[in-house]
Design an enzyme around this catalytic site. Structure first.
Site, mmCIF file in Angstrom:
data_model
loop_
_atom_site.group_PDB
_atom_site.id
_atom_site.type_symbol
_atom_site.label_atom_id
_atom_site.label_comp_id
_atom_site.label_asym_id
_atom_site.label_seq_id
_atom_site.Cartn_x
_atom_site.Cartn_y
_atom_site.Cartn_z
ATOM 1 N N ILE A 158 0.829 -1.238 -0.246
ATOM 2 C CA ILE A 158 -0.141 0.071 -0.225
ATOM 3 C C ILE A 158 0.881 1.164 -0.053
ATOM 4 O O ILE A 158 0.586 2.354 -0.778
ATOM 5 C CB ILE A 158 -0.900 0.089 1.138
ATOM 6 N N CYS A 205 1.860 1.169 8.006
ATOM 7 C CA CYS A 205 2.213 0.051 8.608
ATOM 8 C C CYS A 205 1.262 -0.843 9.369
ATOM 9 O O CYS A 205 0.306 -0.431 9.399
ATOM 10 C CB CYS A 205 3.416 0.684 9.640
ATOM 11 N N PRO A 206 1.682 -2.006 9.529
ATOM 12 C CA PRO A 206 0.681 -2.827 10.403
ATOM 13 C C PRO A 206 0.835 -2.534 11.927
ATOM 14 O O PRO A 206 1.627 -1.788 12.287
ATOM 15 C CB PRO A 206 1.257 -4.211 10.322
ATOM 16 N N ARG A 234 -4.041 1.541 11.328
ATOM 17 C CA ARG A 234 -4.489 1.042 12.005
ATOM 18 C C ARG A 234 -4.875 2.112 13.211
ATOM 19 O O ARG A 234 -4.035 2.746 13.372
ATOM 20 C CB ARG A 234 -4.226 -0.224 12.562
ATOM 21 N N GLU A 263 -13.538 0.619 17.330
ATOM 22 C CA GLU A 263 -14.673 0.479 16.235
ATOM 23 C C GLU A 263 -15.606 -0.476 16.580
ATOM 24 O O GLU A 263 -15.370 -1.656 16.830
ATOM 25 C CB GLU A 263 -13.725 0.234 14.847
ATOM 26 N N HIS A 282 -13.887 3.690 8.360
ATOM 27 C CA HIS A 282 -12.944 2.457 8.071
ATOM 28 C C HIS A 282 -13.478 1.933 6.865
ATOM 29 O O HIS A 282 -13.781 0.648 6.846
ATOM 30 C CB HIS A 282 -13.103 1.328 9.336
#
Length: 315
Positions: A158, A205-206, A234, A263, A282
């Protein structure tokens, strides 16, 4: 084979359905099971497919036949991997399905911040243009992306897609990644330098131990005055109160947020009151084409598992 879907409404609607999975076995589709409902619902399942449903020793305790958990997602932090490994349950995720969609949404947010399309549309709809003495009323300042510096935190698929779009706009592209990469049109740098020099900081990033709360009071204070912060990764990478403070003080020029820590959003989410904070719920990953691609990956994962050659296995 009985396939149980535990949170189908997080993926399907009238445009994207579970029909491709129904050719693989008996599908039992649940819209959105509560935590306390999961164990009984999957007790006789051969395969489970979920998005965010928590799969832990409690929810898996009755699932004695279960041999496979498939994910409608790339991330798998909701799955107890050691438990699954111990009990012979194969876990397969769906990677790289949303790259184009998230990159597109990232720039939709950035362009909205700098071009103020919604504000000008509202002005026209309210009759403002009809009353305007000039043909171009300068109500909201607009800014070009060309020449601006964008800093990309996380240069995976991404992040690289975002870099390509940024290059097309004539932007200077900086990137920080835990493991340096060589990408055309991108200058790798330290996180500190990226934060200091970027007009836009965008996160891709994760969420892990290194990235959790990475964007906090110290990080935001190190950004350029008036800079834009974008998060389509995130929510857990951001300390939300610190972002709120940076926006309220005027140090940051704005924030564009697609993910938050809890969320759906809680009633008391501090970012709801933040100045110059644009939020979407989201949905960066969720275009129709993207979700259809996701279902095909999930279907392929199941077929491969049933054929004895599992792919996209989470280790």
């Amino acid at each position: 084979m009985k396939i149980v879907l535990t949170d189908a409404q997080t993926v399907f609607d009238h445009l994207v359905t579970s029909e491709p999975l129904r050719e693989l076995g008996e599908v039992e589709e649940h819209g959105l099971l509560k935590y306390e409902e999961v164990a009984e619902a999957i007790a006789d399942a051969d395969l489970v497919v979920c998005n965010k449903t928590l799969m832990d020793p409690h929810t898996l305790r009755y699932a004695k036949k279960l041999k496979y958990i498939g994910l409608f997602a790339t991330g798998y932090n909701n799955i107890d991997i050691p438990y699954c490994r111990e009990h012979g349950i194969t876990v397969c995720n769906a990677g790289a399905y949303s790259t184009s969609a998230v990159a597109q949404h990232t720039f939709a947010l950035i362009l909205e911040h700098y071009n103020r399309v919604a504000d000008y549309h509202r002005f026209v709809q309210d009759g403002g243009w009809q009353r305007s003495p000039t043909f171009s009323p300068f109500l909201y300042p607009l800014n070009e992306l060309a020449g601006k510096t964008i800093g990309i935190v996380g240069l995976g698929a991404i992040g690289q897609a975002v870099a390509r779009i940024a290059n097309a706009f004539g932007m200077r592209v900086l990137a920080y990644n835990r493991h340096p990469r060589t990408v055309e049109g991108v200058t790798m740098t330290s996180l500190e330098e990226l934060i200091r020099e970027s007009d836009i900081v965008t996160v891709h990033c994760p969420l892990n131990r290194d990235s959790e709360n990475l964007f906090n009071q110290e990080t935001f204070s190190g950004m350029k005055p008036g800079a834009l912060f974008v998060n389509t990764a995130r929510g857990g990478v951001v300390v939300e109160k610190d972002l709120y403070d940076a926006l309220e003080s005027g140090h940051l020029g704005g924030a564009c947020i697609d993910t938050i820590r809890v969320e759906p959003m809680e009633e008391n989410c501090v970012l709801m009151q933040a100045k110059n904070c644009m939020m979407t719920p989201h949905i960066a990953w969720a275009p129709v084409e993207t979700r259809r691609r996701l279902i095909e990956i999930v279907r392929h994962n199941i077929e491969s598992f049933l054929n004895g050659t599992p792919v996209n296995v989470v280790s």
